[in-house]
Design an enzyme around this catalytic site. Structure first.
Site, PDB file in Angstrom:
ATOM      1  N   ALA A 250       2.988  35.183   2.667  1.00 51.56           N
ATOM      2  CA  ALA A 250       2.560  36.474   4.168  1.00 51.56           C
ATOM      3  C   ALA A 250       2.415  35.734   5.060  1.00 51.56           C
ATOM      4  O   ALA A 250       2.341  36.188   6.158  1.00 51.56           O
ATOM      5  CB  ALA A 250       1.648  36.848   3.329  1.00 51.56           C
ATOM      6  N   ALA A 251       2.452  34.761   4.967  1.00 49.21           N
ATOM      7  CA  ALA A 251       2.359  33.929   6.080  1.00 49.21           C
ATOM      8  C   ALA A 251       2.612  34.174   7.218  1.00 49.21           C
ATOM      9  O   ALA A 251       2.419  34.168   8.349  1.00 49.21           O
ATOM     10  CB  ALA A 251       2.210  32.175   6.412  1.00 49.21           C
ATOM     11  N   GLY A 252       4.527  34.078   6.951  1.00 48.32           N
ATOM     12  CA  GLY A 252       5.374  34.550   7.865  1.00 48.32           C
ATOM     13  C   GLY A 252       4.896  36.154   8.504  1.00 48.32           C
ATOM     14  O   GLY A 252       5.006  36.177   9.601  1.00 48.32           O
ATOM     15  N   ASP A 253       4.651  37.089   7.337  1.00 50.64           N
ATOM     16  CA  ASP A 253       4.258  38.255   7.697  1.00 50.64           C
ATOM     17  C   ASP A 253       2.923  38.085   9.022  1.00 50.64           C
ATOM     18  O   ASP A 253       2.884  39.304   9.915  1.00 50.64           O
ATOM     19  CB  ASP A 253       4.147  39.155   6.671  1.00 50.64           C
ATOM     20  CG  ASP A 253       5.805  38.928   5.866  1.00 50.64           C
ATOM     21  OD1 ASP A 253       6.692  39.348   6.395  1.00 50.64           O
ATOM     22  OD2 ASP A 253       5.233  38.878   4.894  1.00 50.64           O
TER      23      ASP A 253
END
Length: 313
Positions: A250-253
């Protein structure tokens, strides 16, 4: 500050193993987790964890996973006044494999998310006057997302589209001008403009190509190589924070949730992007999707890191 996220809500089934299986192969895992996910829900939780007032709009099914998703959203402080309970479709799920180097592979079954339509945009009407930022992704139909973007922008909100998963057919001309910004990663950038950003030079070319298609603000994410942005006010390369990743799910989120939070509170774009980089970096240091979202205190701590990212004009 108020942020509206119009997007997907899933339940994630994550399996952790030493390595990811090859086609036709079974591997033994070390552990698993069932958590709240979906790019819409993840971004909503990421912004709420920082202290923003967040509304999540979209659809879930009327089923066990839908009940679990709403419970988890409430626990994270996300409002769901415009999250419709769809009697005809099941709640979306994602099956995620994660290896020991934090790489992942994901299979998504959209369910109720993919039943979202323009009529769902009408449920957003009570939120129009409150929102400073609208976050969008591609796990619900694009037509509905762009309709929402035009509606919110007409009331002064900033519309940010995370073009994930990357569209195989690209975007038509209207899509580029319907949002204020896009935040593609390396693979998504390559799918959109044919350039895979590996460093500042290639990212600058990609950002220029995105702008030439009519996009106002291009934000090209390059993982460990940082972020390159181009806007009417300027462009630059922001380095990432040095962390030891264990799960990049979930790094991009979390990056997008942090970006929305910073812009909603009035930060200029370069400052907001540095803040977002801190959110994304911290998310890689813990497992899970929405559970990986850092708090404001944690982000402020990493922002004071002596070796944190600088802006390279």
């Amino acid at each position: 500050m108020s942020i509206v996220v119009f997007g997907s809500t899933n339940i994630d089934v994550c399996a952790y193993a030493t390595r990811l299986p090859r086609p036709g192969e079974t591997v033994h895992g070390d552990s698993y987790a069932i958590t709240l996910g979906g790019k819409g829900a993840n971004q909503a939780v990421a912004a709420a964890q920082l202290g923003a007032q967040v509304e999540l709009a979209g659809r879930t099914g009327i089923d066990t996973f839908g009940t679990l998703a709403r419970q988890r959203l409430a626990e994270k402080g996300v409002r769901t006044r415009a999250l419709y309970q769809d009697p005809d479709h099941s709640t979306g799920i994602a099956v995620i494999g994660v290896d020991q180097s934090a790489e992942n592979c994901i299979t998504v079954v959209g369910g109720a998310n993919m039943a979202v339509e323009r009529g769902d945009v009408e449920r957003l009407e009570p939120l129009l006057g409150e929102a400073k930022v609208l976050l969008l992704q591609l796990e619900i139909p694009l037509d509905a997302s762009l309709a929402a973007a035009r509606r919110f922008r007409s009331r002064g909100a900033v519309a940010i589209l995370d073009p994930a998963p990357a569209p195989s057919h690209g975007f038509d001309a209207a899509a580029w001008s319907s949002v204020d910004a896009m935040t593609p990663n390396e693979a998504e950038t390559e799918a959109l403009v044919g350039i895979r950003p590996k460093d500042a030079s290639s990212a600058a070319r990609a950002a220029t190509a995105l702008a030439e298609r009519g996009l106002k603000i291009a934000i090209v994410k390059m993982g460990g190589a940082g972020v390159y942005f181009r806007s009417p006010e300027g462009e630059g390369h922001i380095l990432t924070f040095p962390v030891k990743p264990i799960d990049t799910v979930a790094a991009g989120d979390c990056f997008n949730g942090g970006l929305a939070y910073a812009l909603a509170r009035g930060d200029e774009l370069p400052t907001a992007l540095r803040f977002a980089c801190g959110c994304g970096a911290l998310a890689t240091t813990r497992r899970g999707a929405s559970d990986a979202a850092p708090t404001l205190a944690e982000v402020e701590t990493i922002l004071r890191c002596r070796n944190g990212p600088a802006l390279l004009a």
